[in-house]
Design an enzyme around this catalytic site. Structure first.
Site, PDB file in Angstrom:
ATOM      1  N   LYS A  68       0.853  -1.195   0.000  1.00 34.83           N
ATOM      2  CA  LYS A  68       0.000   0.000   0.000  1.00 34.83           C
ATOM      3  C   LYS A  68       0.886   1.241   0.000  1.00 34.83           C
ATOM      4  CE  LYS A  68      -4.014   1.764   2.634  1.00 34.83           C
ATOM      5  NZ  LYS A  68      -4.913   1.464   3.779  1.00 34.83           N
ATOM      6  N   SER A 143      -9.809   1.344   2.609  1.00 40.24           N
ATOM      7  CA  SER A 143      -8.922   2.177   1.820  1.00 40.24           C
ATOM      8  C   SER A 143      -7.810   1.400   1.125  1.00 40.24           C
ATOM      9  CB  SER A 143      -8.292   3.240   2.715  1.00 40.24           C
ATOM     10  OG  SER A 143      -7.485   2.618   3.717  1.00 40.24           O
ATOM     11  N   SER A 167     -10.150  -1.117   6.798  1.00 39.09           N
ATOM     12  CA  SER A 167      -9.551  -0.943   5.469  1.00 39.09           C
ATOM     13  C   SER A 167      -8.773  -2.125   4.914  1.00 39.09           C
ATOM     14  CB  SER A 167      -8.652   0.278   5.465  1.00 39.09           C
ATOM     15  OG  SER A 167      -9.445   1.424   5.313  1.00 39.09           O
TER      16      SER A 167
END
Ligand code: GLN
Length: 476
Positions: A68, A143, A167
């Site tokens: 990420k 996310s 997330s």
């Protein structure tokens, strides 16, 4: 090129194939590099050109990792999905990314995400939305949407995400893969660009439960550079259970039958999974988490409060782009930099957080939300006296259409109704695919007491085998 297509293998199978000499680490990296470079889902914001050869005997054998965007990686863009960090290349690497590279999982690429991890659809990224591989007109969740989409689409063997309120688990559910949020403090946060520090935890997004265990095994550990890090007592083991005999599952009424807005197809898949669990020997009973319905309200006070403080550092001086003050002075430069480079959701959270922390309001909002947080942790503690795990659907709906919720932040926040309570309590929880509804994946969430990761992984492994979810449509 060998006969085996490396991208068809789970990460654990790829490790085994490299160790058996059937594939080379370079072949595996090259196949994934090509897949990541050809990605059409906007899952990646940066793809590595090459990878260092794994050290001899490195346990992960060179199987590369998608990471990420918000994990700092030396010399590599690390922008947390924000324009305010555009072009930022940190001088150091996050502990967890460095540790995994040392264990033989080199960086494959950086994945797209909601700006500063604020969101449930990946539509808050300054670098554009990510598409769901199961249906490209739908969101992958957020996310950690880029990480989830990359793993589901087969352009990454596995990926790192972060979970503040859901997330990792929610995008895993919406993309038909496995996502695990570990106990708070087990994985170092050093080098993770912060959203809400008392909640943020890194965790794996993988094709199956074994891969989640294998990745997590090399993530946990105490880190003196993170003052909230505690490490993991013992080691993460690879799961082996095939039965659930004697396991007591609690189904919290507040997050299932009494919750509004859980789609019938999601509930049906949840019920079907409970039946499977029963067939495997588990007992199932309704339980209560009386304060869970207040979790979202408490979270949307606490997380923005922490974010408003964490994001104060982006001022145009230390990182990223700077707006011109046009001779109007330093404060004007700060103001313009922040106005021009933060997106709308981040601004909303900064305003909410600043308001709830302001003198006169602190007790009414922040203090009260902290007390609710304690009650929620107490609810779980009481539940775990009677049950091994608490189980819920991961997300109330399947993947929704792009744009469907962007104008309604409150509706967007409801995505995390079932995941936020565990985050506030700091306890571990996994999401595994439980089936399809309307052709789209549904997630089943299993949460346990702090440090119960090994038991969670075992139970999830037994369920996974029995559910026999076929993830291949996601690769279509
Ligand atoms: N969707 C939640 C939020 O927007 C959770 C995000 C997260 O876990 N990082 O805050």
């Amino acid at each position: 090129m060998s006969a085996t297509d490396p991208t068809a293998l789970t990460a654990a199978a790829a490790v085994a194939a490299i160790e058996a000499g059937e594939l080379s680490a370079a072949e595996v990296f090259d196949a994934y590099r090509a897949a990541a470079a050809a990605d059409e889902l906007n899952a990646y914001v940066w793809v590595a050109r090459d990878a260092p050869a794994p050290a001899a005997g490195a346990p992960l054998a060179g199987v590369p990792l998608a990471v990420k965007d918000l994990f700092c990686t030396e010399g590599v863009p690390s922008q947390a999905g924000s324009k305010i960090l555009e072009g930022y290349r940190p001088p150091y690497t996050a502990t967890v990314v460095a540790g995994l590279a040392a264990a033989g999982a080199p960086l494959l690429g950086k994945t797209n995400q909601d700006e500063f991890a604020m969101g449930s659809s990946n539509e808050n990224s300054a670098y554009g939305p990510v598409l769901n591989p199961w249906s490209r007109d739908r969101v992958p969740g957020g996310s950690s949407g880029g990480s989830a989409a990359a793993v589901a689409a087969g352009s990454a063997p596995w990926a790192l995400g972060t979970d503040t309120g859901g997330s990792i688990r929610q995008p895993a559910a919406l993309c038909g893969i496995v996502g695990l949020k570990p106990t708070y403090g087990t994985v170092s946060r050093y080098g993770m660009i912060a959203f809400a520090s008392s909640l943020d935890q890194a965790g794996p997004l993988t094709r199956d439960v074994t891969d989640a265990a294998l990745l997590l095994k090399h993530m946990v550990g105490r880190d003196e550079r993170d003052s909230t890090s505690i490490g993991f007592p013992g080691a993460i083991e690879l799961p082996t259970a095939t039965r659930l005999d004697g396991i007591r599952l609690g189904v919290p009424e507040e997050l299932t039958a009494a919750a509004e807005g859980i789609e019938p197809g999601v509930l049906a898949s949840f019920e079907a999974t409970l039946k499977i669990a029963e067939e495997l020997g588990a007992s199932i009973e309704t339980c209560h988490l009386p304060h869970a319905p207040h979790a979202l309200s408490a979270y949307y006070v606490l997380a923005p409060a922490e974010a408003s403080s964490n994001l104060a550092r982006y001022d145009g001086v230390r990182y990223g782009p700077r707006s011109a003050s046009n001779g109007a002075g330093l404060v004007e430069m700060y103001t313009r930099t922040r106005s021009e480079h933060f997106g709308p959701e981040v601004k909303r959270r900064i305003m909410l957080g600043t308001y709830s922390l302001s003198s006169g309001y602190y007790d009414a909002y922040y203090g009260r939300a902290q007390r609710v947080r304690t009650k929620i942790a107490d609810d779980f503690r009481a539940a775990f006296e009677r049950f091994d795990f608490v189980v819920t659907p991961t997300a109330p709906t399947v993947a929704f259409e792009l744009g469907a919720l962007t104008s309604d932040p409150l509706a967007m926040y409801l995505n995390d109704y079932c995941t936020v309570p565990m985050s506030l309590a700091g306890i571990p929880a996994i999401s595994i695919p439980s089936g399809l509804s309307d052709g789209l994946p549904v997630g089943f969430q299993l949460a346990g007491p702090a440090f119960s990761e090994n038991r969670i992984l075992d139970a999830a492994f037994a369920l996974e085998r029995a559910i026999a979810f076929d993830a291949t449509p996601g690769r279509a």
